[in-house]
Design an enzyme around this catalytic site. Structure first.
Site, mmCIF file in Angstrom:
data_model
loop_
_atom_site.group_PDB
_atom_site.id
_atom_site.type_symbol
_atom_site.label_atom_id
_atom_site.label_comp_id
_atom_site.label_asym_id
_atom_site.label_seq_id
_atom_site.Cartn_x
_atom_site.Cartn_y
_atom_site.Cartn_z
ATOM 1 N N CYS A 183 0.868 -1.179 0.000
ATOM 2 C CA CYS A 183 0.000 0.000 0.000
ATOM 3 C C CYS A 183 0.900 1.223 0.000
ATOM 4 O O CYS A 183 1.760 1.366 0.885
ATOM 5 C CB CYS A 183 -0.910 0.005 1.226
ATOM 6 N N CYS A 333 -13.432 14.907 12.977
ATOM 7 C CA CYS A 333 -12.976 14.104 11.848
ATOM 8 C C CYS A 333 -14.083 13.911 10.812
ATOM 9 O O CYS A 333 -13.860 13.244 9.794
ATOM 10 C CB CYS A 333 -12.453 12.744 12.322
#
Length: 384
Positions: A183, A333
């Site tokens: 990743c 968030c």
């Protein structure tokens, strides 16, 4: 703060024949909250157009959309831009070969230039505050140190283990897994628990910001917003292991006081280790505020709110304003949850006086905000 586990994708009940696999040509509209853009497609035999939330697209592009979720009776569908006939000037080639329609669902914006990603995130924050709180704000999503062109910032990474030691990542809104070799968001090393020369203890698997630049950026934003003074009192809500409490204690000094409330008992215990002199309480934040703190905390000067993605919600907001703080720093968030809570604060005479946004999750749609809420003039303010 502690974060809840990721929600499982809810299976929608079918409302007629499936549209999955159908393709439409369309012009892409504005970005929306959630990592997609809005488009409208015309269905044969229907007078009105159908809304489609489209991934892998950019506003203004002409694309071919393939429907990935939806039935004929749904109000909206989901889809992928599988062909781009007129690309946006902000479109780039994704650096990761696993990013794109039908592939890894971890990134939303790898096809978007990094500065344009931040503009899109700013558009989302502004739209949520306008739609849910009735506010027009100006902001720029700020980069923070610790990533390389938006990559190599994730200091904690979870893969799906596959046979033969192969790593896997899940597709978007799916339990299906695709094998990957690496990743590109994964950082070369794990998280550092040192902030401004102070070391923090964090439990294995406990919450800590995954972007290496996040703790410093958020501490700086919160302290700048609140400007805590010697001798003041401060509440740190959803306090985690005490990241903000540590620096609030230093700011208010020996004549001040700081209390932290955190739902995770292990994190709350560690906050006492990380923050000598802190009064820490483990428990549901709303329940603790409504009856679990000594009477001396019925008023306070400043408050830090760092709730999970769902936001603080009405019960907690009303307990905060009941204490009549001069300033509240809200670390969010999720911009939609922030906007909903800002609207509740406004009902009780607290206005949004500033908001900053930080790109703590490059290549994804996520963005972190630090909002400052302050009371209007005392004779105009009512609290519950």
């Amino acid at each position: 703060m502690s974060r809840p586990p990721a929600r499982r994708t809810r299976v929608r009940k079918a409302r007629g024949a499936s549209a999955v696999g159908e393709r439409f040509e369309a012009e892409i509209g504005p970005v929306a909250h959630g990592g997609h853009c809005v488009a409208r497609v015309r269905i044969a035999g229907e007078e009105q157009t159908r809304v489609v939330f489209v991934r892998h697209a950019l506003p203004g592009e002409q694309v071919v959309i393939e429907i990935t979720e939806g039935t004929e009776g749904d109000r909206f569908w989901r889809g992928d831009a599988v062909e781009v006939t007129t690309p946006s000037p902000d479109r780039v080639e994704a650096p990761c070969r696993y990013a794109g329609p039908g592939l890894c669902g971890g990134c939303d914006f790898q096809h978007v230039a990094l500065d344009a990603q931040r503009r899109l995130k700013g558009d989302v924050v502004r739209e949520q505050l306008r739609r849910l709180a009735g506010l027009d704000v100006e902001l720029t999503v700020e980069a923070v140190p610790g990533d390389t062109d938006g990559l190599r910032w994730r200091t904690r990474q979870r893969y799906v283990p596959l046979a033969g030691g192969v790593l896997g990542m899940r597709k978007h809104r799916s339990h299906d897994v695709i094998p990957v070799e690496e990743c590109l968001l994964a950082a070369p090393s794990g998280p550092s628990y040192d902030v401004r020369g102070r070391a923090f203890e964090v439990a294995d698997g406990g919450f800590w910001q995954v972007h290496p630049g996040a703790p410093e950026a958020l501490v700086d934003a919160v302290l700048t917003a609140l400007a805590p003074q010697p001798g003041e009192s401060a509440l740190d809500l959803y306090a985690g292991v005490g990241l903000f409490s540590r620096f609030l204690l230093e700011a208010v000094g020996p004549d001040g006081r700081v209390a932290a409330v955190e739902g995770d008992a292990a994190a709350s215990s560690l906050s006492l280790v990380n923050c000598p002199g802190l009064q820490a309480t483990a428990g549901d934040v709303g329940a603790v505020l409504s009856g679990g703190l000594p009477q001396v905390w019925d008023s306070t000067d400043v408050v830090v709110l760092d709730p999970p993605r769902a936001g603080a919600k009405r019960a907690v907001v009303e307990e905060v304003v009941r204490r009549a703080p001069r300033a509240v720093a809200y670390v969010a968030c999720d911009p939609a949850a922030l906007a909903r809570d800002v609207a509740i604060f406004a009902e009780h005479g607290y206005r949004l006086t500033s908001v900053r946004a930080f790109d703590l999750f490059p290549m994804t749609h996520h963005v972190e905000c630090v909002a400052l809420l302050e009371p209007v003039e005392p004779d105009q303010r009512t609290t519950s």
